[in-house]
Write a protein that holds these residues in place. Structure first.
Motif, PDB file in Angstrom:
ATOM      1  N   TRP A 216       1.012  -1.145  -0.215  1.00 61.57           N
ATOM      2  CA  TRP A 216       0.129  -0.099  -0.194  1.00 61.57           C
ATOM      3  C   TRP A 216       0.747   1.295   0.145  1.00 61.57           C
ATOM      4  O   TRP A 216       0.734   2.190  -0.679  1.00 61.57           O
ATOM      5  CB  TRP A 216      -0.950  -0.182   1.239  1.00 61.57           C
ATOM      6  N   ARG A 219       2.007   1.856  -3.409  1.00 64.05           N
ATOM      7  CA  ARG A 219       0.996   2.772  -4.189  1.00 64.05           C
ATOM      8  C   ARG A 219       0.926   4.204  -3.887  1.00 64.05           C
ATOM      9  O   ARG A 219       0.670   4.909  -4.868  1.00 64.05           O
ATOM     10  CB  ARG A 219      -0.318   1.871  -4.051  1.00 64.05           C
ATOM     11  N   VAL A 220       0.951   4.359  -2.550  1.00 68.57           N
ATOM     12  CA  VAL A 220       0.713   5.834  -2.238  1.00 68.57           C
ATOM     13  C   VAL A 220       1.838   6.669  -3.006  1.00 68.57           C
ATOM     14  O   VAL A 220       1.736   7.609  -3.385  1.00 68.57           O
ATOM     15  CB  VAL A 220       0.639   6.165  -0.693  1.00 68.57           C
ATOM     16  N   ASP A 225      -3.378   5.936  -5.020  1.00 72.14           N
ATOM     17  CA  ASP A 225      -4.227   6.345  -4.165  1.00 72.14           C
ATOM     18  C   ASP A 225      -4.405   7.769  -3.849  1.00 72.14           C
ATOM     19  O   ASP A 225      -3.514   8.438  -3.319  1.00 72.14           O
ATOM     20  CB  ASP A 225      -4.046   5.588  -2.633  1.00 72.14           C
ATOM     21  N   ARG A 227      -6.259   9.495  -1.941  1.00 76.96           N
ATOM     22  CA  ARG A 227      -6.557   9.960  -0.652  1.00 76.96           C
ATOM     23  C   ARG A 227      -5.391  10.278   0.272  1.00 76.96           C
ATOM     24  O   ARG A 227      -5.283  10.974   1.090  1.00 76.96           O
ATOM     25  CB  ARG A 227      -7.384   9.012   0.036  1.00 76.96           C
ATOM     26  N   TRP A 228      -4.104   9.762  -0.115  1.00 77.34           N
ATOM     27  CA  TRP A 228      -2.980   9.780   0.506  1.00 77.34           C
ATOM     28  C   TRP A 228      -1.810  10.152  -0.115  1.00 77.34           C
ATOM     29  O   TRP A 228      -1.619  10.050  -1.315  1.00 77.34           O
ATOM     30  CB  TRP A 228      -2.740   8.485   1.293  1.00 77.34           C
ATOM     31  N   TYR A 264      -2.906  12.900   4.728  1.00 72.74           N
ATOM     32  CA  TYR A 264      -4.286  12.373   4.270  1.00 72.74           C
ATOM     33  C   TYR A 264      -5.007  13.603   3.739  1.00 72.74           C
ATOM     34  O   TYR A 264      -4.972  14.457   4.209  1.00 72.74           O
ATOM     35  CB  TYR A 264      -5.153  12.098   5.517  1.00 72.74           C
TER      36      TYR A 264
END
Length: 290
Positions: A216, A219-220, A225, A227-228, A264
């Motif tokens: 994860w 991916r950020v 993503d 949102r992050w 975030y």
């Protein structure tokens, strides 16, 4: 306006603490290993062979004293002190276990309620010759797990409980295998194969959660993503945001610099802002090219 920050993905629930993981692992291990550990002692073997009540008393006494020992060790400040408390306290608990087991067997199985203290004295005096080294061995084995939990508490991170979960799984797996090797026909309150199965499951779960967290984070970093996001952490105290104070590392640093901050980003925009507001959620190591 700073948005409220949701839980960081793949963070453990608040009730899943390192101490609770350790206590939940120690109880079944103590119950499964208590009887095989004393099966080689003729007096103990005669007391528990064919006597379910005596076996239950000994397993229960071992489990309760193990919980008390672990709780005492988990209050240590450096993790080396937790190891020392487990080892030395284990020898003392082993002597107590000999006395409590003999006294408890006399009360539960023989109805000798008035002889509880006499049985306790005899058990601690004579049984201590066996109980002390056995308790020392149990304490040394408990120290492996207690040290992991104390380190997770003193060096907190979002993946700390998952690290302890993985350690507890391996600990139970190996402990169950050793209990099985020492079984030799001894009655057991809990099958060593059960420990092996539970330990394997916890190990797989802990490793899977840690790998999912890393995937994860990748991916950020790649911007998948929305949102992050990862941002540069200010290295000087003058420009560092107050919101970064008290943030936990997403992954335990182990000496690596935490030069990034996980933000975030709230959904949507308002008329007064050209970008979505963001709130810092965790510290992390910034991915470097290559």
């Amino acid at each position: 306006m700073t948005p409220s920050t949701p839980p960081v993905p793949w963070s453990p629930p608040t009730w899943l603490t390192s101490d609770r993981i350790v206590l939940a692992a120690v109880v079944p291990f103590a119950a499964a290993a208590a009887l095989p550990a004393v099966w080689w002692i003729p007096r103990a073997r005669d007391a528990i062979q064919g006597n379910a009540g005596a076996a239950a008393v000994m397993a229960t006494s071992t489990a309760l004293l193990s919980v008390a020992l672990i709780r005492y060790a988990l209050r240590a400040t450096p993790h080396r002190s937790a190891w020392l408390r487990c080892v030395l306290g284990g020898a003392f608990a082993g002597v107590l276990n000999a006395g409590l087991s003999l006294a408890g067997i006399g009360v539960v199985c023989n109805g000798q309620g008035g002889g509880f203290f006499a049985g306790f004295f005899v058990g601690t005096w004579f049984g201590g010759f066996y109980g002390a080294p056995l308790g020392l061995a149990f304490g040394a084995w408990y120290a492996v797990l207690a040290g992991s939990a104390v380190r997770a508490r003193l060096d907190p991170s979002h993946d700390g409980p998952d690290r302890v979960l993985t350690a507890a799984g391996l600990w139970l797996l190996l402990g169950g295998a050793c209990a099985k090797l020492a079984w030799w026909g001894a009655p057991v309150a809990l099958s060593p194969w059960g420990l092996v199965a539970v330990g394997l499951g916890l190990t797989v779960l802990g490793v899977a959660r840690r790998r999912a967290r890393l995937a994860w984070l990748a991916r950020v970093a790649a911007g998948v993503d929305p949102r992050w996001q990862l941002d540069v952490r200010r290295s000087d105290d003058v420009h560092r945001s107050d919101d970064e104070t008290g943030l936990l590392p997403l992954i335990r640093p182990d000496g690596r610099p935490q030069d990034g901050v996980l933000l975030y980003r709230a959904h949507g925009h308002d008329r007064y802002r050209s970008a979505s507001p963001s709130a810092p959620a965790a510290l992390t190591e910034r991915p470097h090219p290559g």
